[in-house]
Design a protein around this motif. Structure first.
Motif, short mmCIF file in Angstrom:
data_model
loop_
_atom_site.label_atom_id
_atom_site.label_comp_id
_atom_site.label_asym_id
_atom_site.label_seq_id
_atom_site.Cartn_x
_atom_site.Cartn_y
_atom_site.Cartn_z
N ILE A 1 -5.79 -1.18 -0.95
CA ILE A 1 -4.67 -1.99 -0.48
C ILE A 1 -4.63 -3.27 -1.32
O ILE A 1 -5.66 -3.76 -1.77
N THR A 2 -3.42 -3.79 -1.53
CA THR A 2 -3.23 -5.03 -2.28
C THR A 2 -2.74 -6.11 -1.33
O THR A 2 -1.73 -5.92 -0.64
N ALA B 1 -4.36 -0.78 5.64
CA ALA B 1 -3.23 -1.72 5.55
C ALA B 1 -2.91 -2.31 6.91
O ALA B 1 -2.69 -3.52 7.05
N ALA C 1 0.84 -1.20 0.00
CA ALA C 1 0.00 0.00 0.00
C ALA C 1 0.86 1.23 0.00
O ALA C 1 2.03 1.21 0.42
N ASP C 2 0.27 2.33 -0.47
CA ASP C 2 0.91 3.64 -0.41
C ASP C 2 0.59 4.23 0.96
O ASP C 2 -0.50 4.77 1.17
N ARG D 1 -4.73 -0.03 -8.28
CA ARG D 1 -4.39 0.71 -7.06
C ARG D 1 -4.05 2.16 -7.37
O ARG D 1 -4.52 3.09 -6.71
N THR E 1 -5.49 4.88 3.54
CA THR E 1 -4.91 3.65 3.01
C THR E 1 -4.04 2.98 4.06
O THR E 1 -4.10 1.75 4.24
#
Length: 352
Positions: free
Chosen positions: A201-202, A171, A160-161, A190, A167
């Motif tokens: 989030i990935t 996360a 995630a950033d 994203r 965000t």
């Protein structure tokens, strides 16, 4: 105490889902050569009470299957009468790739490098445009589920950033012990959603074309934790997991020669600078190279195929500001917790 606001009906793809209802929708992505329609299946669960619109999607890369099972198990647990807000569940985004067991679309393009897409672009661009403009833009939050590539497995982790506060909170709420502060990559879901102010989030875990029970159980638990964080569902964690450790950077350790790999470390293991990660040998054993760790870190990804060419990525290491021993301890705790949850889920499915 503030009064809980009643939800309203939710409209997606021209279909209306009433309060406290769920409905299966189909987004026609393309047609096969036979002109048979190829649809992206979408389940919309509209809660009784008002709240966020969360999309949980999987298989943007068509061979990444763990997320498909995460979505299935998630939907089996959701009760719209107890839900705040709306859940949009998309188990298979890249239906072409899923059918052909391929990461890519038939035009050999990566859908997750094609967002926001174009109505006049390539097949990947058109499908990305359709999915993004008709589904993703209607969300307030997104969880994108992924795995490693073929013959490459990932430790459960969130990317995630973290410069965006909403965000970063998602996360950390997901509950994996390691969070990668990953910059946005142009063309990814994203990145393009973030451009619209949608926190994404990935989740990365496991290997393509394989079901990994730990990765799946961790994914189901993580989505549940994020929904609780967003106040979409109620309940407290049975056991509090440690705060995630933020990786300051990551890098791949690549093979310097061709040959046969004998790995000496595994996922989640702490490694020290200069430690032997693997031996790369010739078939006859007349030559052998030691693959060494460039820095102290934790193994968060590795190749599972024991054959490599020069330049192949073999181990993915994450580097932390905290002591590696602390991260390793948290990983052990995490795996124990997930194993218990996995056993509980199996028991519940057998009883049902």
């Amino acid at each position: 105490m503030a009064k809980v606001k009643i939800n309203s009906s939710f409209t997606l793809l021209g279909e209306t889902v009433g309060v406290g209802e769920r409905k299966t929708l189909a987004l026609e992505a393309a047609k096969l050569y036979t002109h048979s329609p190829l649809n992206i299946p979408i389940e919309v669960v509209n809660g009784v009470h008002a709240g966020p619109v969360l999309m949980v999607c999987a298989a943007i890369h068509g061979d990444e299957l763990n997320g498909v099972e995460v979505v299935r198990q998630l939907l089996a647990k959701i009760d719209p009468t107890q839900l705040r807000g709306t859940l949009i569940a998309v188990p298979i985004v890249n239906v072409f790739g899923f059918i052909h067991k391929s990461r890519y679309l038939p035009d050999r393009r990566d859908m997750n490098r094609s967002f926001p897409g174009s109505i006049r672009g390539s097949l990947a661009g058109r499908m990305a445009h359709m999915f993004f403009s008709q589904v993703a833009v209607h969300c307030t939050h997104i969880i994108d589920l992924h795995t490693g590539a073929i013959h490459r497995t990932n430790l459960p982790q969130i990317r995630a950033d973290l410069s965006d506060d909403a965000t970063a909170q998602m996360a950390k709420a997901f509950g994996t012990p390691a969070v990668i502060d990953a910059s946005l990559r142009n063309g990814s879901l994203r990145s393009e959603a973030a451009n619209l102010g949608i926190p994404v989030i990935t989740y990365e875990a496991g290997e393509a074309l394989r079901f990994d029970p730990i990765a799946i159980a961790a994914g189901v638990q993580g989505v549940d934790y994020v929904m609780r964080h967003l106040k979409m569902s109620r309940g407290k964690r049975a056991k509090k997991l440690p705060e995630p450790i933020i990786a300051s950077s990551t890098s791949w350790v690549r093979a310097e020669v061709d040959g046969i790999v004998r790995a000496q470390v595994s996922l989640g293991e702490k490694v020290n600078k200069g430690q032997i990660l693997a031996y790369i040998s010739s078939p006859l054993g007349d030559s052998e190279l030691e693959l060494l760790a460039p820095r102290s870190g934790i193994v968060i990804g590795q190749q599972t195929m024991p054959l490599v060419n020069e330049g192949d990525a073999v181990f993915h290491l994450a580097y932390f500001a905290h002591a590696n021993s602390l991260v390793e301890q948290q990983l052990e705790t995490f795996i124990d917790e997930i194993s218990d949850i996995e056993d509980e889920l199996k028991t519940a499915e057998l009883n049902n």
